[in-house]
Design an enzyme around this catalytic site. Structure first.
Site, short mmCIF file in Angstrom:
data_model
loop_
_atom_site.label_atom_id
_atom_site.label_comp_id
_atom_site.label_asym_id
_atom_site.label_seq_id
_atom_site.Cartn_x
_atom_site.Cartn_y
_atom_site.Cartn_z
N CYS A 20 -1.20 6.20 0.97
CA CYS A 20 0.13 6.10 0.36
C CYS A 20 0.43 4.68 -0.10
O CYS A 20 0.00 3.71 0.51
CB CYS A 20 1.19 6.52 1.37
SG CYS A 20 1.02 8.21 1.97
N GLY A 21 1.21 4.58 -1.17
CA GLY A 21 1.69 3.29 -1.64
C GLY A 21 3.16 3.14 -1.30
O GLY A 21 3.95 4.06 -1.49
#
Length: 619
Positions: A20-21
């Site tokens: 995830c960012g």
């Protein structure tokens, strides 16, 4: 998802890793602007490669953004919808996912009843304008009806935090009502993204660039905020859905909570003892962790509960993600006392985790103690603070940079929009850890094994036949002794094996199986780098404790009343000390777990039921 370049020079796509960012941008002076939201969306697009999609390449695992409530924007929009808003801070806005068709109205009515029951004022509803022409077929097939609810503070509410608590109860009451009505299928058919007087969340089962094209509100120049927290999701533990997209109400998370099953179970076990003067009916907020969420959603809900029951956001975060303390010989006594005291109330929610968090005023980021997820920060001379999963998520003129770096394992970075400054890890933790005399409470109440007396030393003598029988009973095989135990004794190393296992499932095997073989690890629990518990002991903790449970919402010296164990494995002498314990605050009992099989069906179930009954009787 963007394809990686071909292997060339020193670059090899095999070294690329996706997760995830997450990131945020904020104005330290608290000055709201549309530019901050635009920059938050820019961070989101830069982190697109950290998100994921399915076979339908236009349907993402999820993307979202959290901002402060734009009062001027809603004043104009509410007039169009025939809603009269009070002053900023005296009303709340909630973005709500509703089921389509005839169930839409029923979902709204359930939430309206919850608002009235909590003594708040229902101001009205607004349809959120969206453009679904750019999103994927899969996302469109499960697209909810999206509306905004406006709720006014009751006359008896004097401060904003009390308002937030009442709004929390509205959401919880609504969840109860939705489940009773059969509208909620694991948060798929009804989900309140947010309901707050401070923050607002736009999110969905989208790709990162689709968020601003889908939600038309985000393009309006009156949509302003001093902070924007964005997240691009890569789903691991749970399937993507509109409700599981992040940000959640207080956090956005990159990583996995590997201990989530235990965290859920312990929270459920503690709920029966909850008491708090801040809530008229504490049972209304239960269960703390609603069914059907992801590991990140569960973390968010636990953090929200700790925050709204009286702790600061940073304090609650330190409880849930402690830095390594049990083997830290140079750690300040006040800090180690804080962590040991709270270890009796909340077990760590272990990562790997990089978490950005906010309540709309405090904004921060933290790493778990292992630091296996990146988090970069940058402060500029025009009062912008940028934190993201990687450097370069937002273009910055390097001549304007005042401070930049990488968040260290176990550290917290906090920015306060009221004090208009960054609060460092050392200052923050010194303030929190010295607020109460945790070390004094521990010294006065906690026991160790060394404090216990041994009245009768046990003697153990095993011949080879008895040893072999006991090894069989406890599931040891020749392979275990040779491949696992022998290397640990000889060279102090855990053997590393392959992730795959080709042995038959225990439930399908024709051979007698040990009970532990029926249990399997969850996927995300075996996707992270192995940690050497000896050579990396500074971040490993074997801390355990013995003692009774209590209300974790009440902070008092008696919470430090437990027996500290440096490790969960006890020698025969140490176990004898516990069995022979005579103390005014502790009692021990023995539960016999041996039973006769006899070839009769139902013997195992009967034996487990008997063990549970014995344990209850002893308590």
């Amino acid at each position: 998802m963007t394809a990686f370049p071909k292997k060339q020079g020193l670059y090899d796509p095999a070294f690329e890793k996706d997760s995830c960012g997450v990131g945020f941008v904020m104005n330290m002076k608290g000055e709201k602007s549309h530019e901050i939201i635009t920059q938050g969306l820019e961070i989101l697009k830069k982190l697109e490669h950290r998100g994921a999609c399915g076979s339908d390449s236009a349907t993402g695992d999820g993307a979202g953004i959290l901002i402060q409530i734009p009062h001027l924007f809603f004043q104009k929009q509410s007039e169009k919808a025939g809603i009269k808003l009070p002053e900023a801070g005296r009303y709340a806005v909630g973005n709500v996912f509703l089921p389509s068709g005839k169930d839409t109205e029923q979902g709204q009515q359930i939430m309206e009843r919850a608002v009235v029951t909590e003594g708040l004022e229902l101001l009205g509803w607004r349809d959120v304008p969206v453009d679904n022409t750019t999103i994927g077929v899969t996302a469109r097939s499960v697209e909810p009806v999206i509306k905004q609810i406006f709720v006014g503070a009751g006359a008896d509410i004097k401060d904003q935090l009390a308002f937030e608590r009442r709004l929390y109860c509205v959401r919880k009451r609504t969840a109860w009502g939705v489940r009773r009505a059969g509208l909620n299928d694991n948060n798929e058919n009804f989900y309140a993204c947010s309901l707050s007087s401070k923050t607002l969340i736009y999110k969905g089962q989208l790709m990162a660039p689709q968020l601003e094209t889908y939600y038309l509100d985000l393009k309006d120049p009156d949509m302003v905020s001093a902070l924007a927290l964005a997240h691009s999701r890569y789903s691991t533990n749970t399937f993507p859905s509109w409700g599981r997209a992040q940000p959640f109400r207080y956090i956005a998370h990159n990583g996995e909570i590997n201990t989530v099953r235990g965290n859920q179970n312990w929270m459920r076990a503690r709920e029966s003892m909850f008491e708090s003067p801040l809530f008229k009916d504490i049972n209304m907020i239960l269960p703390v962790i609603a069914p059907g969420g992801s590991d990140s959603a569960d973390f968010d809900q636990a953090l929200e509960m700790l925050f709204l029951t009286g702790r600061s956001l940073a304090h609650a975060m330190m409880m849930m993600i402690p830095e390594p303390w049990s083997g830290h010989e140079t750690m300040d006594e006040d800090k180690s006392g804080f962590y040991e005291f709270h270890a009796s109330m909340m077990e760590p929610w272990d990562g790997p985790a990089s978490i950005c968090f906010t309540d709309g005023i405090l904004v921060g980021a933290t790493l778990d103690r292992n630091g296996l997820r990146p988090s970069r920060y940058c402060l500029t001379d025009d009062n912008r603070l940028i934190v993201a999963s990687e450097a370069g998520a937002l273009p910055v003129d390097q001549s304007k940079v005042v401070l930049k770096g990488r968040l260290q394992p176990g550290r917290i970075l906090i920015a306060d929009l009221q004090e208009h400054r960054v609060i460092g890890d050392a200052e923050l933790k010194e303030t929190i850890c010295q607020r109460l005399p945790y070390r004094e409470w521990l010294d006065a109440n906690r026991l160790t094994l060394a404090d216990l007396s041994l009245h009768e030393r046990p003697s153990t003598s095993l011949d080879k036949k008895t040893l072999f029988r006991l090894q069989q009973m406890h599931g040891f095989t020749k392979e275990d002794l040779k491949v696992i135990i022998e290397p640990m004794i000889a060279v102090g190393k855990d053997p590393i094996g392959s992730m795959g296992a080709d042995i038959p499932l225990a439930c399908l095997s024709q051979q007698s199986q040990h009970l532990s073989n029926y249990f399997k690890q969850l996927f995300a629990q075996v996707t992270n780098p192995p940690i050497d518990p000896i050579r990396e002991r500074s971040v490993m903790s074997l801390f355990a404790m013995l003692g009774g449970a209590d209300n974790i919402l009440d902070v008092k010296p008696e919470r430090a009343r437990f027996i500290h164990l440096d490790r969960p494995l006890l020698t025969n002498a140490e176990l004898a000390k516990v069995k022979q314990l005579h103390h005014q605050h502790y009692r021990t009992g023995i539960v016999d777990a041996i039973f006769k099989v006899g070839g009769q069906a139902g013997r195992l179930k009967a034996a487990i039921d008997h063990i549970c009954a014995m344990a209850e009787d002893l308590v």
